[in-house]
Scaffold this motif. Structure first.
Motif, mmCIF file in Angstrom:
data_model
loop_
_atom_site.group_PDB
_atom_site.id
_atom_site.type_symbol
_atom_site.label_atom_id
_atom_site.label_comp_id
_atom_site.label_asym_id
_atom_site.label_seq_id
_atom_site.Cartn_x
_atom_site.Cartn_y
_atom_site.Cartn_z
ATOM 1 N N GLN A 139 131.349 118.730 7.974
ATOM 2 C CA GLN A 139 129.683 119.250 9.045
ATOM 3 C C GLN A 139 130.229 120.446 9.700
ATOM 4 O OE1 GLN A 139 128.511 116.262 11.660
ATOM 5 N NE2 GLN A 139 128.917 113.919 9.888
ATOM 6 N N PRO A 140 129.638 121.275 10.152
ATOM 7 C CA PRO A 140 129.531 122.603 10.566
ATOM 8 C C PRO A 140 129.757 122.285 11.749
ATOM 9 C CG PRO A 140 127.435 122.372 9.914
ATOM 10 C CD PRO A 140 127.580 121.094 9.476
ATOM 11 N N LYS A 141 131.061 123.174 12.665
ATOM 12 C CA LYS A 141 131.486 122.762 13.635
ATOM 13 C C LYS A 141 130.403 122.648 14.335
ATOM 14 C CE LYS A 141 135.416 124.987 13.299
ATOM 15 N NZ LYS A 141 136.767 126.416 13.967
ATOM 16 N N GLY A 142 131.216 121.512 15.776
ATOM 17 C CA GLY A 142 130.206 121.611 17.047
ATOM 18 C C GLY A 142 128.665 120.077 16.852
ATOM 19 N N LYS A 143 128.384 120.327 14.881
ATOM 20 C CA LYS A 143 127.472 119.685 14.808
ATOM 21 C C LYS A 143 127.187 118.278 14.692
ATOM 22 C CE LYS A 143 124.862 123.278 14.096
ATOM 23 N NZ LYS A 143 123.197 123.877 14.825
ATOM 24 N N LYS A 144 128.340 117.962 14.188
ATOM 25 C CA LYS A 144 129.112 116.140 13.862
ATOM 26 C C LYS A 144 128.258 115.098 15.188
ATOM 27 C CE LYS A 144 133.574 116.615 11.929
ATOM 28 N NZ LYS A 144 134.418 115.967 11.556
ATOM 29 N N GLU A 145 127.055 113.986 13.995
ATOM 30 C CA GLU A 145 126.330 113.424 14.748
ATOM 31 C C GLU A 145 127.012 111.878 14.335
ATOM 32 O OE1 GLU A 145 122.263 114.178 13.838
ATOM 33 O OE2 GLU A 145 122.459 116.313 14.450
ATOM 34 N N GLU A 146 126.754 111.587 15.261
ATOM 35 C CA GLU A 146 126.979 109.697 15.196
ATOM 36 C C GLU A 146 125.965 109.161 14.052
ATOM 37 O OE1 GLU A 146 129.544 107.452 15.237
ATOM 38 O OE2 GLU A 146 130.256 108.994 16.420
ATOM 39 N N VAL A 147 126.268 108.587 12.993
ATOM 40 C CA VAL A 147 125.249 107.425 12.370
ATOM 41 C C VAL A 147 125.915 105.812 12.072
ATOM 42 C CG1 VAL A 147 124.841 107.821 9.650
ATOM 43 C CG2 VAL A 147 125.996 109.259 10.796
ATOM 44 N N THR A 148 124.966 105.638 12.508
ATOM 45 C CA THR A 148 124.545 104.317 12.861
ATOM 46 C C THR A 148 123.845 103.613 12.076
ATOM 47 O OG1 THR A 148 122.509 104.615 13.805
ATOM 48 C CG2 THR A 148 124.345 104.632 15.747
ATOM 49 N N ASP A 149 123.550 103.978 11.607
ATOM 50 C CA ASP A 149 121.855 103.235 10.015
ATOM 51 C C ASP A 149 122.787 103.515 8.285
ATOM 52 O OD1 ASP A 149 121.389 101.499 8.376
ATOM 53 O OD2 ASP A 149 119.094 101.852 9.012
ATOM 54 N N LYS A 150 123.765 103.306 7.912
ATOM 55 C CA LYS A 150 124.155 103.607 6.635
ATOM 56 C C LYS A 150 122.991 104.043 5.600
ATOM 57 C CE LYS A 150 125.000 100.812 3.339
ATOM 58 N NZ LYS A 150 126.035 99.062 2.686
ATOM 59 N N GLU A 151 121.384 103.473 5.683
ATOM 60 C CA GLU A 151 120.478 104.075 4.845
ATOM 61 C C GLU A 151 119.966 105.072 5.819
ATOM 62 O OE1 GLU A 151 121.730 101.205 2.662
ATOM 63 O OE2 GLU A 151 120.021 101.661 1.915
ATOM 64 N N GLU A 152 119.933 105.538 7.300
ATOM 65 C CA GLU A 152 119.260 106.057 7.522
ATOM 66 C C GLU A 152 119.837 107.811 6.873
ATOM 67 O OE1 GLU A 152 118.619 105.908 11.481
ATOM 68 O OE2 GLU A 152 119.047 107.548 11.842
ATOM 69 N N VAL A 153 119.205 109.280 6.675
ATOM 70 C CA VAL A 153 119.671 109.634 6.365
ATOM 71 C C VAL A 153 119.594 110.818 7.812
ATOM 72 C CG1 VAL A 153 119.394 112.069 5.182
ATOM 73 C CG2 VAL A 153 118.639 110.324 4.207
ATOM 74 N N PRO A 154 120.683 111.521 8.135
ATOM 75 C CA PRO A 154 121.316 112.544 9.338
ATOM 76 C C PRO A 154 120.257 113.408 9.132
ATOM 77 C CG PRO A 154 123.339 111.679 8.287
ATOM 78 C CD PRO A 154 122.088 111.422 7.767
ATOM 79 N N GLU A 155 120.057 113.322 10.954
ATOM 80 C CA GLU A 155 118.889 114.901 11.170
ATOM 81 C C GLU A 155 120.114 115.099 10.956
ATOM 82 O OE1 GLU A 155 117.107 116.706 15.082
ATOM 83 O OE2 GLU A 155 117.817 115.222 14.716
ATOM 84 N N PHE A 156 120.714 116.536 10.347
ATOM 85 C CA PHE A 156 120.900 117.316 10.057
ATOM 86 C C PHE A 156 121.456 117.520 8.813
ATOM 87 C CE2 PHE A 156 125.621 116.609 8.473
ATOM 88 C CZ PHE A 156 126.056 115.239 8.576
ATOM 89 N N ILE A 157 121.416 116.470 7.986
ATOM 90 C CA ILE A 157 121.465 117.338 6.145
ATOM 91 C C ILE A 157 119.773 117.158 6.269
ATOM 92 C CG2 ILE A 157 121.495 115.447 4.701
ATOM 93 C CD1 ILE A 157 124.266 114.039 5.382
ATOM 94 N N GLU A 158 119.375 116.007 7.418
ATOM 95 C CA GLU A 158 117.348 116.737 6.458
ATOM 96 C C GLU A 158 117.235 118.388 7.619
ATOM 97 O OE1 GLU A 158 115.856 113.500 5.465
ATOM 98 O OE2 GLU A 158 114.050 115.142 5.586
ATOM 99 N N LYS A 159 117.261 118.673 8.437
ATOM 100 C CA LYS A 159 117.344 119.930 8.393
ATOM 101 C C LYS A 159 118.227 121.074 7.527
ATOM 102 C CE LYS A 159 117.322 119.315 13.319
ATOM 103 N NZ LYS A 159 118.536 120.059 14.651
ATOM 104 N N LYS A 160 118.835 120.389 6.817
ATOM 105 C CA LYS A 160 119.805 121.025 5.836
ATOM 106 C C LYS A 160 118.855 121.339 4.530
ATOM 107 C CE LYS A 160 124.498 120.704 6.961
ATOM 108 N NZ LYS A 160 125.898 120.493 6.070
ATOM 109 N N ILE A 161 118.300 119.837 4.043
ATOM 110 C CA ILE A 161 117.550 119.463 2.891
ATOM 111 C C ILE A 161 116.766 120.306 2.880
ATOM 112 C CG2 ILE A 161 115.863 118.367 1.648
ATOM 113 C CD1 ILE A 161 118.114 115.923 1.916
ATOM 114 N N GLN A 162 115.447 120.754 4.477
ATOM 115 C CA GLN A 162 113.763 121.476 4.842
ATOM 116 C C GLN A 162 114.639 122.634 4.739
ATOM 117 O OE1 GLN A 162 112.936 119.478 8.016
ATOM 118 N NE2 GLN A 162 112.350 117.588 7.115
ATOM 119 N N SER A 163 115.370 122.944 5.404
ATOM 120 C CA SER A 163 115.466 124.691 5.267
ATOM 121 C C SER A 163 115.869 125.142 3.620
ATOM 122 C CB SER A 163 117.312 124.984 6.099
ATOM 123 O OG SER A 163 117.886 124.609 5.606
ATOM 124 N N ALA A 164 117.143 124.250 2.980
ATOM 125 C CA ALA A 164 117.412 124.654 1.321
ATOM 126 C C ALA A 164 115.803 125.306 0.186
ATOM 127 C CB ALA A 164 118.342 123.984 1.393
#
Length: 164
Positions: A139-164
């Motif tokens: 993950q980019p520096k300073g952007k790590k997030e706690e992932v609580t649910d295994k099935e849930e897609v983390p917000e930073f990945i969702e943003k990456k998918i949308q921006s790609a």
């Protein structure tokens, strides 16, 4: 040990030829490398190591800067290709003994539990993880997030998918 006139002349001659202090000490015999360096300094013999000129130093710094930019671009482009792809192969649960160099080694669960296993998908070349778990791991520096649910897609990945 005293420096005789013969030894001093030999020192000057060998120093001028570019021999190292260790080599000179060995050739003259009976003196240490440090004694040779000390005597050369006291005799004001020229320094052997040539320093870089300002222009070559500037060129050196430019080439390092260019290499850093190229390496950053290379890493970003590797991960962009991962982000675009949304279809990941299904998990192939494996126990520790079943893992090989081509298996994703992302642990699932807690090692104390019976249901603990490793992802087992195909890992990417030069990495220990599959495409999906690489996104979690790097993950980019300073952007790590706690992932609580295994099935849930983390917000930073969702943003990456949308921006790609």
């Amino acid at each position: 040990m005293s420096w005789t006139e013969e030894k001093v002349q030999k020192l000057k001659e060998l120093w001028g030829k570019g021999n190292t202090a260790s080599q000179i000490a060995e050739i003259i015999g009976g003196i240490s490398r440090n004694a040779v360096i000390g005597k050369a300094h006291r005799l004001n013999l020229s320094a052997k190591i040539k320093t870089r000129s300002a222009t070559s130093n500037q060129n050196f710094e430019e080439t390092i800067g260019e290499k850093n930019i190229r390496s950053r671009r290379g890493r970003k482009s590797k991960f962009k290709s991962l982000i675009i792809e949304k279809d990941f192969e299904p998990e192939n649960p494996k126990q520790l003994e079943e893992l090989d160099e081509h298996s994703c080694k992302w642990p699932i669960g807690h090692p104390d539990e019976k249901s603990f296993y490793f992802c087992g998908r195909s890992s990417l070349k030069d990495f220990s993880y599959c495409k999906l778990h690489l996104l979690y791991a790097y993950q980019p520096k300073g952007k790590k997030e706690e992932v609580t649910d295994k099935e849930e897609v983390p917000e930073f990945i969702e943003k990456k998918i949308q921006s790609a």
